[in-house]
Design an enzyme around this catalytic site. Sequence first.
Site, PDB file in Angstrom:
ATOM      1  N   GLU A 176      -5.076  -0.532  -4.169  1.00  0.00           N
ATOM      2  CA  GLU A 176      -4.349  -0.428  -5.714  1.00  0.00           C
ATOM      3  C   GLU A 176      -3.887   0.652  -6.076  1.00  0.00           C
ATOM      4  OE1 GLU A 176      -8.529  -2.331  -7.026  1.00  0.00           O
ATOM      5  OE2 GLU A 176      -8.148  -4.566  -6.118  1.00  0.00           O
ATOM      6  N   GLU A 295      -5.924  -9.338  -1.473  1.00  0.00           N
ATOM      7  CA  GLU A 295      -7.480  -9.779  -1.793  1.00  0.00           C
ATOM      8  C   GLU A 295      -7.395 -11.041  -3.213  1.00  0.00           C
ATOM      9  OE1 GLU A 295      -9.547  -6.570  -3.946  1.00  0.00           O
ATOM     10  OE2 GLU A 295      -8.966  -5.145  -2.042  1.00  0.00           O
TER      11      GLU A 295
END
Length: 563
Positions: A176, A295
């Site tokens: 991320e 994810e």
Amino acid sequence: MRRTPLSRAASLLIALITVLGLASSPTAASTDKGVRSAMDVVAAMQPGWNLGNTLDAIPDETSWGNPRATKALFETIRAQGFRSVRIPVTWTDHQSATAPYTIDVKWMNRVKEVVDLALASDLYVLINIHHDSWQWIAKMATDRDQVVARFNDSWTQIAAAFRDAPRKVLFESVNEPQFDNTTEGEATKLLAELNRSFHGIVRASGGQNADRILVLPTLHTNATQNLLDALYGEITSLNDKNLAVTIHHYGYWPFSVNIAGVTTFNEESQQELIGYYDRTAQTFISRGIPAILGEYGLLSFDVDVNAVQRGEKLKFFELLGYQARIKKLTTMWWDNGQHLNRETQQWKDPELFAQIKSSWTTRSGTASADSIYVPKSSAIGAQSLTLNLNGTSFRGLWHGDARLAPGRDYTVSGDKLTLTAAALTRLAGDRAHGVNATIQARFSQGIPWQINVISYETPVLSGAAGTTESLTVPAQFRGDRVATMEAKYADGTNAAPHEWTSYKEYGRTFSPDYAGNSIRLLKDFLGVMREGAPLTLTFHFWSGAKVTYQVTRSGDTVTGTAS
């Protein structure tokens, strides 16, 4: 004179190979016999699971409440049908804070040990640099030289430690990625620089790293078209057939956290999901570049696993699995201890896992709701639900082993399922508050859809006193459950936080406690209330009932009064 990434890499590689003395293990000796394409490798990883809040925990493996990873854990994951595991790793607290940012040998060996346990359980493994992304990488815009040096030194050491691991081990450059004090365009360029550096370091380290699958993220691992296009441009420039991309997905935000009155998996939520995967597939998979959903889940799971209603979250995961499957994305379920009890190796919500597992291979029928609320005292009438066949065919309704009778107990007209008044009255029994019966809608394939028949009366709230830290409102739920809460002042303005909507976030501003017969109002909500201004709360319940309640703040004291 400033050293280039590769000169720094070369010196660290030699030192690390000498110090670590890579022992005989799955990560030290590859048994790969043939080279498969990146598309084939990533496809073989479907489905995957995340070992969240473990090696990525700060500062150490058990700091966030999970036990140490064990062989039994990975054997369970493999036995449950998973083919890969993402092992997030945070390195910050296990390396020196100055150049050459040496990673602690004990920590590196523990990471290798956990990877070996996963490999020994016949799982593919994806490792990365995880929370470092916001701990120090995010400062790249204002501290470029130090961040780049630390990033390069980190990957130099990781690449050396795993250079002989089989190609079943994949590297992800950074989790991320995010950058402070910069525009999106500038941040995209910073990420491209790190991805290029990561690629060069790993490829130059030799061994299995010469053609290992490397996984590159978009900015924020988001799938907006401009970010996908930027990453596609990077991959094209690298001209490397052994690359994959990764995105993350936690759903349409208002639905994912239950805010702004989005309590159902509505059309907008569905289209957000479909578009997310469509864009990823068109940008990458259609061009021969594999994509990993590194994810996925619901954001509210980090706060309250019940924030999104049971049936609505099942519909979300059913569609997610289907869309990922037809678009050929490899999925890796985020689990930070919310889902698998790592002490007992049992799923905390077996029904949720069953739906997710089913979605790997087939679709399941659902309905517009998973509950039918009937009054406790007055006459019960017929009630209807809309069937979502999802490519299946409806087979009928069952109550336990007994099949309900078409015509007498229910009718189906198109996609409209109607339960008769007589059937609901019989199923409700003595009409004690709560679930009186659970019936199953069965379809030609997939997981049956559970429908609870619930007797209720309008809930009753009572007066209470507390502080801006917490106010516990006594509640007689009487069979009902809270869907959402509105908060408005007398002048019609919305309460904070998130003044743009009157509907507050479940789990952060309020939290029902059904076992404790109460609703707690929380600090994030109470702490920003206006003083001396009565605030009217409207609790919306799944039966359709609405109950108002008034709260007033005076200093640090908050009082509540039933309307």
